[in-house]
Design a protein around this motif. Structure first.
Motif, PDB file in Angstrom:
ATOM      1  N   LYS A 178       7.770   8.099  -5.747  1.00 14.23           N
ATOM      2  CA  LYS A 178       6.958   7.337  -4.805  1.00 14.23           C
ATOM      3  C   LYS A 178       6.723   5.936  -5.347  1.00 14.23           C
ATOM      4  O   LYS A 178       6.282   5.771  -6.489  1.00 14.23           O
ATOM      5  N   PHE A 179       7.014   4.929  -4.530  1.00 11.98           N
ATOM      6  CA  PHE A 179       6.659   3.553  -4.884  1.00 11.98           C
ATOM      7  C   PHE A 179       5.150   3.388  -4.729  1.00 11.98           C
ATOM      8  O   PHE A 179       4.574   3.771  -3.703  1.00 11.98           O
ATOM      9  N   VAL A 180       4.497   2.846  -5.761  1.00 11.63           N
ATOM     10  CA  VAL A 180       3.047   2.630  -5.707  1.00 11.63           C
ATOM     11  C   VAL A 180       2.779   1.152  -5.995  1.00 11.63           C
ATOM     12  O   VAL A 180       3.059   0.654  -7.075  1.00 11.63           O
ATOM     13  N   ASP A 181       2.230   0.460  -5.011  1.00 11.01           N
ATOM     14  CA  ASP A 181       1.905  -0.953  -5.168  1.00 11.01           C
ATOM     15  C   ASP A 181       0.620  -1.091  -5.992  1.00 11.01           C
ATOM     16  O   ASP A 181      -0.268  -0.233  -5.913  1.00 11.01           O
ATOM     17  N   PRO A 182       0.496  -2.149  -6.798  1.00 12.75           N
ATOM     18  CA  PRO A 182      -0.753  -2.370  -7.549  1.00 12.75           C
ATOM     19  C   PRO A 182      -2.001  -2.396  -6.676  1.00 12.75           C
ATOM     20  O   PRO A 182      -3.090  -2.051  -7.150  1.00 12.75           O
ATOM     21  N   LYS A 183      -1.848  -2.782  -5.404  1.00  7.35           N
ATOM     22  CA  LYS A 183      -3.012  -2.765  -4.503  1.00  7.35           C
ATOM     23  C   LYS A 183      -3.492  -1.345  -4.277  1.00  7.35           C
ATOM     24  O   LYS A 183      -4.699  -1.076  -4.246  1.00  7.35           O
ATOM     25  N   GLU A 184      -2.564  -0.413  -4.131  1.00 10.53           N
ATOM     26  CA  GLU A 184      -2.922   0.991  -3.932  1.00 10.53           C
ATOM     27  C   GLU A 184      -3.605   1.558  -5.179  1.00 10.53           C
ATOM     28  O   GLU A 184      -4.508   2.386  -5.082  1.00 10.53           O
ATOM     29  N   LEU A 185      -3.179   1.098  -6.344  1.00 11.20           N
ATOM     30  CA  LEU A 185      -3.788   1.546  -7.590  1.00 11.20           C
ATOM     31  C   LEU A 185      -5.172   0.934  -7.803  1.00 11.20           C
ATOM     32  O   LEU A 185      -5.983   1.468  -8.548  1.00 11.20           O
ATOM     33  N   GLY A 186      -5.399  -0.213  -7.152  1.00 13.52           N
ATOM     34  CA  GLY A 186      -6.676  -0.902  -7.339  1.00 13.52           C
ATOM     35  C   GLY A 186      -6.674  -1.859  -8.510  1.00 13.52           C
ATOM     36  O   GLY A 186      -7.713  -2.054  -9.155  1.00 13.52           O
TER      37      GLY A 186
ATOM     38  N   ASN B 270     -11.255   1.880 -10.498  1.00 12.65           N
ATOM     39  CA  ASN B 270     -10.352   2.210  -9.389  1.00 12.65           C
ATOM     40  C   ASN B 270      -9.261   3.183  -9.839  1.00 12.65           C
ATOM     41  O   ASN B 270      -8.947   4.157  -9.145  1.00 12.65           O
ATOM     42  N   LEU B 271      -8.673   2.907 -11.009  1.00 12.78           N
ATOM     43  CA  LEU B 271      -7.624   3.779 -11.520  1.00 12.78           C
ATOM     44  C   LEU B 271      -8.168   5.177 -11.816  1.00 12.78           C
ATOM     45  O   LEU B 271      -7.464   6.181 -11.635  1.00 12.78           O
ATOM     46  N   GLY B 272      -9.405   5.238 -12.269  1.00  8.14           N
ATOM     47  CA  GLY B 272     -10.018   6.533 -12.570  1.00  8.14           C
ATOM     48  C   GLY B 272     -10.129   7.428 -11.349  1.00  8.14           C
ATOM     49  O   GLY B 272     -10.173   8.658 -11.475  1.00  8.14           O
ATOM     50  N   HIS B 273     -10.155   6.831 -10.158  1.00 12.39           N
ATOM     51  CA  HIS B 273     -10.259   7.602  -8.913  1.00 12.39           C
ATOM     52  C   HIS B 273      -8.894   7.841  -8.258  1.00 12.39           C
ATOM     53  O   HIS B 273      -8.812   8.484  -7.216  1.00 12.39           O
ATOM     54  N   PHE B 274      -7.831   7.296  -8.875  1.00 22.99           N
ATOM     55  CA  PHE B 274      -6.505   7.418  -8.255  1.00 22.99           C
ATOM     56  C   PHE B 274      -5.919   8.797  -8.560  1.00 22.99           C
ATOM     57  O   PHE B 274      -5.805   9.211  -9.703  1.00 22.99           O
ATOM     58  N   GLY B 275      -5.533   9.493  -7.511  1.00 22.87           N
ATOM     59  CA  GLY B 275      -4.958  10.822  -7.680  1.00 22.87           C
ATOM     60  C   GLY B 275      -3.467  10.834  -7.372  1.00 22.87           C
ATOM     61  O   GLY B 275      -2.982  10.039  -6.565  1.00 22.87           O
ATOM     62  N   TYR B 276      -2.748  11.727  -8.025  1.00 23.53           N
ATOM     63  CA  TYR B 276      -1.305  11.830  -7.772  1.00 23.53           C
ATOM     64  C   TYR B 276      -0.856  13.260  -8.044  1.00 23.53           C
ATOM     65  O   TYR B 276      -1.523  14.036  -8.737  1.00 23.53           O
ATOM     66  N   GLY B 277       0.310  13.590  -7.478  1.00 21.75           N
ATOM     67  CA  GLY B 277       0.837  14.939  -7.603  1.00 21.75           C
ATOM     68  C   GLY B 277       1.905  15.048  -8.667  1.00 21.75           C
ATOM     69  O   GLY B 277       1.781  14.482  -9.751  1.00 21.75           O
ATOM     70  N   ASN B 278       3.002  15.733  -8.338  1.00 20.31           N
ATOM     71  CA  ASN B 278       4.073  15.971  -9.312  1.00 20.31           C
ATOM     72  C   ASN B 278       5.205  14.957  -9.214  1.00 20.31           C
ATOM     73  O   ASN B 278       6.123  14.976 -10.022  1.00 20.31           O
ATOM     74  N   GLU B 279       5.150  14.084  -8.208  1.00 13.56           N
ATOM     75  CA  GLU B 279       6.245  13.138  -8.039  1.00 13.56           C
ATOM     76  C   GLU B 279       6.179  12.025  -9.094  1.00 13.56           C
ATOM     77  O   GLU B 279       5.146  11.769  -9.696  1.00 13.56           O
ATOM     78  N   LYS B 280       7.334  11.390  -9.315  1.00 12.99           N
ATOM     79  CA  LYS B 280       7.372  10.212 -10.190  1.00 12.99           C
ATOM     80  C   LYS B 280       6.702   9.052  -9.459  1.00 12.99           C
ATOM     81  O   LYS B 280       6.959   8.816  -8.278  1.00 12.99           O
TER      82      LYS B 280
END
Length: 452
Positions: A140-148, A168-178
């Motif tokens: 998954k492409f993750v933009d820095p805006k999405e990461l906060g 912001n990063l502390g609240h960012f969740g992700y699954g098993n994808e790269k």
């Protein structure tokens, strides 16, 4: 254990390098967070994509024809895409985004330049996510805006990360994808893109490793280790297996160029272990950079480095130590000229101020010296333009009683004049000032004493 891996521009320069990167990603399932730079040089006379984007931005600002530059930029990404038979439909969004950059609204030309530069990393991360999914690797492409990732707005081409980024990063969740993340930039609170000044993707990697509590940050470059001395000065220097953050900081300050010393500060604050490895030889162990708490040094000296981008102001005045406020007067003059100094070793009648000469010009130097002469009235005032600093660093220096003499003796045996010696408060570094012409020989003499 989840790992963050970061690849520099030389690791991503073309399709063949992409293959190496993807093999590295595939080899270790824990390598889940991927931070990328823009494609770098494919050969010595090549142009980095970031430099092409700067040309593109300047052509837009100056209302010049940019068609050839734009085609060149898109061509760099298309060559990589073609290596993996990416279809034109899949590649089309990258073409569209590059084509539309001049049509976007920017607060000013500085923000325009920052946004254009940032798209080198941004589009490389998009392309990498397309390629990985094409190879049935869920990404998954993750933009820095999405990461906060929020940055300061004072200078859009030399931004600083803001503290709220880590929340912001502390609240960012992700699954098993790269997760494929572009380095080098973040967003201001106004929503504008802004880039970091130096070591941009390294900074992003450090920020994310800290914010997501990633214990291991693998930084892939074009060297197999950090070495105990510059290979351009010493033939086949000893590789460093493990070093502390502060050893890295001290050595980077005086010339070690694998890491920008400022880039690892977020990782230091997050107690992240960094492993510097080689994209072209990924099975080599590389160099570990670790917190100093549990570190046990194997040798008194970890490394010796030199830097020649310094100048020094030497001031002599009898009874200097008795004159109240003389240092304050000097600092006020430096502030007037917006000059910061690096070091200020002093004696009872003498004082030397060491500057980074890359931030000075001849007119400023002349005016500075004139004002110091008029304000302080020294008996002697000399400007030394060919000043070099040798930095000898090692956590083991604190426990070795003869280290200082072991460092100084080989230099004096070579009849090299020493202009300044300063031991850091941490007791893990010795700084030596000498002339540029003697710097390389001083490094060789110290290296031979400890490593040969």
């Amino acid at each position: 254990m989840t790992k963050l891996i970061k690849f520099g521009g030389s690791s991503l320069a073309n399709g063949d390098q992409y293959k190496k990167v993807i093999n590295i990603i595939k080899k270790d399932k824990t390598r889940q967070i991927i931070v990328l730079s823009a494609p770098g040089k494919r050969f010595d006379d090549d142009i980095k994509v970031t430099d092409l984007l700067i040309q593109y931005a300047k052509a837009v600002i100056n209302k010049q024809d940019y068609k050839d530059i734009l085609n060149n930029i898109i061509g760099r990404y298309k060559d990589i895409a073609d290596t993996y038979d990416i279809s034109d439909d899949e590649f089309a969004p990258i073409v569209s985004i590059f084509n539309n950059l001049p049509k976007q609204k920017y607060s000013n030309n500085e923000y325009l330049l920052a946004a254009f530069k940032a798209h080198g990393e941004r589009m490389n991360a998009k392309l990498m996510s397309i390629v990985l999914n094409h190879l049935n690797i869920k990404a998954k492409f993750v933009d820095p805006k999405e990461l906060g990732i929020v940055v300061s707005k004072e200078d859009p081409n030399a931004a600083d990360v803001l503290k709220e980024t880590y929340e912001n990063l502390g609240h960012f969740g992700y699954g098993n994808e790269k997760l494929v993340i572009p380095g080098f930039f973040g967003y201001t609170k106004d929503g504008n893109m802004a880039t970091f000044a130096r070591g941009g993707s390294d900074i992003t990697g450090s920020i994310i490793a800290n914010g997501l509590n990633i214990p291991m940050y693998e930084n892939f470059t074009d060297v197999s280790s950090i070495y105990s001395a510059n290979p351009k000065i010493i033939n086949h220097p000893v590789p460093i297996k493990k070093m502390t953050y502060r050893e890295m900081r001290e050595l980077a300050y005086a010339g070690f160029s694998v890491f920008n010393d400022e880039a690892i500060i977020p990782a230091i604050k997050g107690n992240v272990t960094i492993n510097v490895k080689n994209t072209n030889m990924p099975d080599k162990p590389g160099t570990l950079i670790v917190p100093e708490g549990s570190f046990q040094p194997e040798h008194p000296i970890t490394g010796v480095s030199s830097s020649k981008h310094f100048s020094a102001l030497y001031l002599h005045k009898y009874l200097l130590n008795k004159e109240v406020g003389i240092t304050l007067k000097l600092l006020q003059i430096f502030q007037k000229y917006n000059i910061s100094y690096e070091h200020m070793p002093s004696g009872i009648d003498d004082l030397t101020v060491i500057f980074n000469k890359e931030s000075l010009d001849k007119i400023t130097i002349k005016s500075l010296c004139k004002e110091i002469q008029e304000s302080i009235k020294p008996d002697k005032l000399n400007w030394i333009d060919d000043y070099a600093i040798i930095m000898v660093v090692g956590e083991g220096m604190r426990d070795a009683a003869t280290t200082i003499s072991d460092i100084i003796d080989p230099i004096t045996n070579e009849n090299i004049p020493i202009h300044m010696i300063n031991q850091g408060a941490s007791q893990i570094s010795i700084m030596i000032g000498t002339r540029e012409a003697n710097a390389n020989q001083a490094v060789k003499s110290i290296y031979n004493e400890f490593f040969e």
